[in-house]
Scaffold this motif. Structure first.
Motif, PDB file in Angstrom:
ATOM      1  N   GLU A   1      78.519  31.798   4.052  1.00  0.00           N
ATOM      2  CA  GLU A   1      78.703  32.727   5.190  1.00  0.00           C
ATOM      3  C   GLU A   1      78.653  31.852   6.790  1.00  0.00           C
ATOM      4  O   GLU A   1      77.958  30.242   6.232  1.00  0.00           O
ATOM      5  CB  GLU A   1      76.796  33.720   5.589  1.00  0.00           C
ATOM      6  CG  GLU A   1      77.463  34.631   4.961  1.00  0.00           C
ATOM      7  CD  GLU A   1      78.547  35.847   4.720  1.00  0.00           C
ATOM      8  OE1 GLU A   1      78.877  35.452   6.539  1.00  0.00           O
ATOM      9  OE2 GLU A   1      78.750  36.224   3.389  1.00  0.00           O
TER      10      GLU A   1
ATOM     11  N   ARG B   1      83.960  28.000   5.029  1.00  0.00           N
ATOM     12  CA  ARG B   1      83.248  29.285   4.872  1.00  0.00           C
ATOM     13  C   ARG B   1      84.546  30.263   3.498  1.00  0.00           C
ATOM     14  O   ARG B   1      85.425  30.720   4.179  1.00  0.00           O
ATOM     15  CB  ARG B   1      84.185  30.577   5.872  1.00  0.00           C
ATOM     16  CG  ARG B   1      82.592  32.175   5.822  1.00  0.00           C
ATOM     17  CD  ARG B   1      82.985  32.713   6.735  1.00  0.00           C
ATOM     18  NE  ARG B   1      82.238  34.250   6.642  1.00  0.00           N
ATOM     19  CZ  ARG B   1      82.890  34.963   6.140  1.00  0.00           C
ATOM     20  NH1 ARG B   1      84.359  35.094   4.991  1.00  0.00           N
ATOM     21  NH2 ARG B   1      82.355  36.492   6.506  1.00  0.00           N
TER      22      ARG B   1
ATOM     23  N   VAL C   1      83.586  36.888  12.231  1.00  0.00           N
ATOM     24  CA  VAL C   1      83.245  35.791  12.030  1.00  0.00           C
ATOM     25  C   VAL C   1      84.147  34.958  12.982  1.00  0.00           C
ATOM     26  O   VAL C   1      83.114  33.903  13.414  1.00  0.00           O
ATOM     27  CB  VAL C   1      84.211  35.472  10.504  1.00  0.00           C
ATOM     28  CG1 VAL C   1      84.086  34.006  10.394  1.00  0.00           C
ATOM     29  CG2 VAL C   1      83.687  36.338   9.711  1.00  0.00           C
TER      30      VAL C   1
END
Length: 316
Positions: free
Chosen positions: A64, A41, A85
Motif C-alpha cells: 500500500e 507498490r 492511488v
C-alpha cells in the motif's frame, strides 16, 4: 548410463511480453535516476526471481502507498492501480511513476469512456487480482460489476439491461472469456463490447502456441509464478488442448520428475512475466537427464515495444 531420448518442444512466443519488459526497465531506470531506495507498490510483475533481483538493486516492495515515505519515488505495478492511488500520491506531493501496461491502461480508458456515456460496466475477471482491482477502481465503488463465469452472468443484478458495456482482464483464457461474453450477449443483447479485444496480444499468442504444441506432448511445463494469472491460464489451455500432464513450475527445482517418468516428449513454455534465464534453467535440467532433441513450435512473431514514461527519459 544411456540417457533416454526426449523430444523437447519449445513454444514461441513465450516469456516476457512488452508490458513486463517495460515495467522492469522502469524500476531499473528509476533506481539509476534517483538512487536507492525506490518504492514499488505491489510486485512490479508476478515473478519471484524478477522481484528478488530488483530488490537486490534497491527496490522496496510494499502493498500500500501508506507504507511509502513522502520523500522517495514510488512506482505503480504493471497490473495497474485504482484512481485513488495516484490521487493520494499527488496529495502527498510524491514523485510517482506509473508502470501500468499500456494495454491495461487502454481498458481503463475504455471503462471510463463507457461510464461517461451513461453505461454501467461489467468486468470479466478474477476477483482480487491486482489488475481487476485496478480496473474496477477506475470508477466509483459499485459502478463496476464483476463476473468470472457464465454462471455469474445469470445472477448479476444490473441497473438497466439496455445500458451496459463490458471489459475484460487482459490475462484471461481466450476460450473461457468467449463463453462469458456469449452468456452476457444472450442475457443482455444490447451490451456494448470493446472496439478491440481486451485480452492482450501476448496472452493470446502464448495460448495459441500452447494449443499448437500440446497435442504433440506427453507432458507440458509452464514456467511461471503461482500468482501469475496468464501463467495459470497456460496450464489450463495445455490440459484442454490434449496434453496429458500440464504443470506450473517456478524454476527447475520445482519439476516433479516422478510425474514425468516414461515420457518421450515434453512441451515447455512460460508466462509473460517469466524471464528467459528460468526457461533455460528448465531446459538444461532436461538435458542432464535425457538425450534431448529440440523442436520449436512458433505460431507468431512479436516485435512490440512500449516507451517508458517521459519522466524517466528526462535528466534528473
Amino acid at each position: 548410463m544411456t540417457r533416454p531420448p526426449l523430444t523437447l518442444y519449445l513454444a514461441a512466443p513465450r516469456g516476457f511480453c512488452a508490458g513486463v519488459d517495460r515495467a522492469i526497465r522502469i524500476v531499473e531506470m528509476a533506481l539509476e535516476k534517483w538512487g536507492a531506495p525506490v518504492y514499488v507498490r505491489h510486485e512490479i510483475v508476478h515473478n519471484k526471481y524478477v522481484v528478488d533481483g530488483l530488490r537486490d538493486k534497491g527496490a522496496v516492495f510494499v502493498e500500500e502507498l501508506a507504507e511509502c515515505p513522502d520523500d522517495r519515488p514510488v512506482i505503480f505495478s504493471a497490473h495497474g492501480v485504482p484512481k485513488s492511488v495516484p490521487q493520494a500520491a499527488e496529495k502527498r506531493e510524491m514523485i510517482y511513476v506509473d508502470a501500468t501496461c499500456p494495454l491495461v491502461s487502454k481498458v481503463h480508458i475504455e471503462a471510463q469512456r463507457h461510464a461517461d456515456n451513461g453505461l454501467q460496466m461489467i468486468m470479466i475477471g478474477h476477483a482480487g487480482h491486482p489488475e481487476t482491482v485496478g480496473t474496477m477502481g477506475q470508477l466509483p465503488e459499485g459502478d463496476v460489476l464483476l463476473v468470472e463465469t457464465p454462471a455469474d452472468v445469470a445472477t448479476v443484478d444490473v441497473r438497466d439491461p439496455d445500458r451496459l458495456a463490458y471489459v475484460t482482464q487482459t490475462t484471461l483464457s481466450v476460450d473461457d472469456t468467449a463463453d462469458v461474453v456469449a452468456a452476457l450477449q444472450t442475457r443482455f443483447p444490447a451490451i456494448v463490447g470493446p472496439h478491440k479485444e481486451d485480452i492482450c496480444y501476448a496472452t493470446t499468442n502464448r495460448q495459441e502456441a500452447v494449443k499448437a504444441m500440446a497435442p504433440k506432448c506427453d507432458a507440458m511445463l509452464v514456467v511461471g509464478a503461482p500468482n501469475s494469472s496468464n501463467s495459470k491460464r497456460l496450464v489450463e489451455v495445455g490440459a484442454r488442448a490434449g496434453c496429458g500432464y500440464a504443470q506450473l513450475v517456478q524454476r527447475a527445482d520445482d519439476i516433479d520428475w516422478r510425474a514425468l517418468d516414461g515420457i518421450t516428449s515434453i512441451g515447455i513454455t512460460a508466462g509473460a512475466s517469466a524471464p528467459e534465464v528460468l526457461i533455460n534453467e528448465v531446459i538444461a535440467a532436461f538435458g542432464e537427464r535425457y538425450d534431448v532433441t529440440r523442436e520449436m513450435v512458433e505460431t507468431a512473431v512479436e516485435n512490440v515495444e512500449f516507451k517508458v514514461p517521459r519522466v524517466l527519459r528526462e535528466p534528473a
